[in-house]
Design an enzyme around this catalytic site. Structure first.
Site: not given
Ligand SMILES: NC(=O)c1ccc[n+]([C@@H]2O[C@H](COP(=O)([O-])OP(=O)(O)OC[C@H]3O[C@@H](n4cnc5c(N)ncnc54)[C@H](O)[C@@H]3O)[C@@H](O)[C@H]2O)c1
Length: 239
Positions: A75, A134, A138
């Site tokens: 990931g 977001h 971020k």
């Protein structure tokens, strides 16, 4: 299933909790501080590894899994300049790995829905806009997910030539508007508007559980696979 966790930060810890609740056994939790434990690990006691660490560590971790014949679901993002090297190594070792930039099953279904809709709407004369929202911490904009969505639209709507990360009146450009608000669940919207109606699809992530659950589901499937696998192959096996 016996899982080795490579990387034990926010994602590793959540995967530990959810996998254990699901009846899996976590046989190793490797972080930057205890990486030496890998030297003594009995690899035949591991069915699959899940790798959520840091870009500098991912390549080394994936190679370790390939060398020890442990299928690995990766990931970690930010290491893709080494993708060709890893693919060659996977082939050389006859190993198994899968990388997904987004493990959320919902997001991956949303990618498919987006492309299906774009295919149908390509020649219908609707104005197309996209937006992602977001939280303010971020750093990147637009989000990687919104880029994948935009690419999915550009593939089918050939009147659009490229995406831009601002408002635009140029019919050849596909706009991605990025908003940073606190608090905000990760949200991606695609809107098709005409004078007579509007069609809108939207994905809202409520937590990082979606990524963790997706990674566990992929690991359950990956342990019986061979080679360099993709999220599309995993989804095709499920839907
Ligand atoms: N693909 C997806 O769906 C998805 C979802 C969420 C996060 N991510 C990515 O996963 C990665 C991890 O995210 P996070 O939120 O858990 O980060 P995090 O910073 O909370 O945890 C990373 C962990 O990796 C460990 N680490 C560093 N070097 C290591 C090494 N050599 N071996 C083993 N572990 C090592 C660190 O000690 C740390 O605990 C990031 O790259 C992030 O972008 C991907």
């Amino acid at each position: 299933m016996k899982i080795l966790l490579l990387g034990y930060g926010k994602m590793g810890q959540l995967i530990d909790k959810l996998a254990t609740e699901k009846g899996h056994e976590v046989v190793g939790k490797i972080n930057i501080d205890n990486r030496h434990e890998l030297e003594h690990l009995n690899s035949s006691n591991v069915d699959v590894a899940i790798e959520f660490s840091q870009p500098e560590a991912a390549v080394e971790n994936i190679k370790w899994c390939l060398e020890h014949q442990i299928p690995v679901a990766v990931g970690t993002t930010g290491w893709l300049d080494k993708r060709a090297e890893i693919n060659a190594y996977c082939k050389e070792k006859n190993g198994t790995y899968l990388f997904a930039s987004n493990y959320s099953i919902g997001v991956n279904i949303f990618f498919k829905l987006n492309e299906y809709l774009a295919q149908m709407m390509a020649d219908q004369g609707y104005a197309i806009t996209t937006k992602e929202i977001h939280h303010t911490s971020k750093k990147d904009a637009p989000s990687g997910t919104s880029i994948t969505l935009a690419e999915g639209i550009l593939k089918h709507v050939t009147s659009k030539k490229n995406w831009v990360n601002h408002e635009t009146n140029d019919a050849q450009e596909l706009e991605i508007i990025s908003e940073r608000i606190d608090p905000a669940p990760g949200t991606h919207e695609i809107t098709y508007s005409s004078p007579v109606d509007t069609i809108e699809i939207c994905h809202t992530a409520h937590s990082r559980e979606g990524f963790a659950k997706g990674a566990i589901a992929v690991a359950e499937w990956l342990k019986d696979q061979k080679g360099d696998k993709t999220m599309d192959e995993f989804l095709a096996s499920k839907f």
